[in-house]
Enzyme design. Structure first.
Site, PDB file in Angstrom:
ATOM      1  N   LYS A  53     107.461 117.131  -5.626  1.00  0.00           N
ATOM      2  CA  LYS A  53     108.095 115.895  -6.080  1.00  0.00           C
ATOM      3  C   LYS A  53     108.981 116.145  -7.293  1.00  0.00           C
ATOM      4  O   LYS A  53     110.071 115.573  -7.417  1.00  0.00           O
ATOM      5  CB  LYS A  53     107.030 114.842  -6.370  1.00  0.00           C
ATOM      6  CG  LYS A  53     106.375 114.319  -5.091  1.00  0.00           C
ATOM      7  CD  LYS A  53     105.047 113.631  -5.320  1.00  0.00           C
ATOM      8  CE  LYS A  53     104.400 113.265  -3.992  1.00  0.00           C
ATOM      9  NZ  LYS A  53     103.030 112.754  -4.126  1.00  0.00           N
ATOM     10  N   GLN A  97      99.017 110.555  -8.334  1.00  0.00           N
ATOM     11  CA  GLN A  97      98.667 111.394  -7.189  1.00  0.00           C
ATOM     12  C   GLN A  97      97.201 111.216  -6.798  1.00  0.00           C
ATOM     13  O   GLN A  97      96.304 111.270  -7.640  1.00  0.00           O
ATOM     14  CB  GLN A  97      98.936 112.872  -7.531  1.00  0.00           C
ATOM     15  CG  GLN A  97      98.708 113.830  -6.390  1.00  0.00           C
ATOM     16  CD  GLN A  97      99.730 113.659  -5.275  1.00  0.00           C
ATOM     17  OE1 GLN A  97     100.919 113.543  -5.517  1.00  0.00           O
ATOM     18  NE2 GLN A  97      99.252 113.659  -4.046  1.00  0.00           N
ATOM     19  N   ASP A 120     104.741 103.837  -4.564  1.00  0.00           N
ATOM     20  CA  ASP A 120     103.829 104.146  -3.464  1.00  0.00           C
ATOM     21  C   ASP A 120     103.601 102.940  -2.565  1.00  0.00           C
ATOM     22  O   ASP A 120     103.138 103.080  -1.434  1.00  0.00           O
ATOM     23  CB  ASP A 120     102.476 104.614  -4.016  1.00  0.00           C
ATOM     24  CG  ASP A 120     102.306 106.126  -3.958  1.00  0.00           C
ATOM     25  OD1 ASP A 120     102.981 106.767  -3.125  1.00  0.00           O
ATOM     26  OD2 ASP A 120     101.512 106.667  -4.729  1.00  0.00           O
TER      27      ASP A 120
END
Length: 287
Positions: A53, A97, A120
């Site tokens: 990322k 994460q 997300d």
């Protein structure tokens, strides 16, 4: 005839190119998209994903804010960090994460991120908006699945879609996205009876169980479109939920593992972060 391969790596490269161009335009107006990624602990797979990322941010011209916390970090410390990122005008998107250490409540963490920075798509407000069919931050993997289908010109409307797996991250949201495009959707799970009978009815079959080779050729209708979301590391490499070699001889389109949905997930993360930055810039101009 073998199925056509839906190349997520190639399509994601096209998305990244578009994101890079839009990010440069935004930067010329004084707004550089910023993405914060928080990693708690030292899970090897998570470390790989976070580095991917960070590299992706650099490639498209984003500012990246990587925060690495030890596994011993308590929940309050993590929530305080998120609060600071929420207030930082240079940060347009926040991602924590997963998985998190067991002593941290992932639902509280998801709720702590401002909905407009929730790239997300896990915040309850964003989940609710998705359920209601209101424009929102769509979860990256489901969004990538639908994007890939549409890129290859696969007509979703009126088709019978079967999703195997009911997770909050993939199964449930992808079923909503397919439903929003007028598919008739069935969601299967570990308690589904006669699973092969159900999957053989699918025009579009999405496998998201996390169990290697769950879907064999006898479970797939001839000419079906098969999307493999699963990814499992083995000594011989990465494999998916679909028995690729067998199913490709039955399906019309299929995604590979690796190189299918994985690259699309990161591309959609970048697209979501860009969307958040553009919304922020637009709001600033209206003031």
């Amino acid at each position: 005839m073998s199925a056509a391969i839906m190349d997520g790596k190639a399509v994601s490269a096209l998305v990244r190119r578009e994101v890079k161009e839009r990010a440069a335009l935004l930067a010329s107006k004084g707004v550089k998209p910023g993405l914060a990624v928080v990693l708690v602990g030292d899970d090897p797979a998570s470390q790989v994903y976070v580095r991917q990322k960070e590299k992706a941010c650099d490639e498209v011209g984003f500012a990246s804010f990587m925060r690495y916390l030890p596994a011993s970090t308590d929940e309050k410390e993590l929530l305080d960090l998120i609060d600071g990122l929420n207030s930082d005008p240079a940060v347009h998107g926040i991602l924590v994460q997963l998985p998190l250490p067991k002593h941290i409540d992932k639902d509280r963490v998801a709720e702590a991120i401002r909905p407009e920075k929730d790239v997300d798509g896990f915040h309850p407000i964003n989940v609710g908006r998705l359920t209601l069919g209101i424009e929102t931050m769509e979860p990256c993997t489901p969004k990538g699945i639908v994007y890939l289908l549409e890129h290859y010109g696969i007509d979703i409307e009126g088709k019978r879609a079967v999703v195997v797996g009911r997770s909050n991250i993939v199964g449930k949201p992808v079923s909503l996205l397919l439903l929003s495009r007028n598919a008739t959707v069935t969601v299967c799970h570990s308690r589904t009876k006669d699973l092969p009978d159900v999957t053989r009815q699918a025009d579009i079959l999405v496998a998201a169980t996390g169990k290697p080779k769950t879907i064999g050729s006898s479970m797939v209708k001839g000419g079906a479109v098969v999307v493999d979301v699963g990814i499992t590391r083995t000594q011989s490499g990465l494999i998916g939920d679909v028995d690729f070699d067998a199913v490709k001889e039955v399906a019309s389109y299929i995604t590979p593992v690796p190189g299918g949905i994985g690259p699309m997930t990161i591309a959609m993360l970048l697209l979501n972060a860009l969307k958040a930055a553009e919304a922020c810039a637009s709001s600033s101009m209206r003031r």
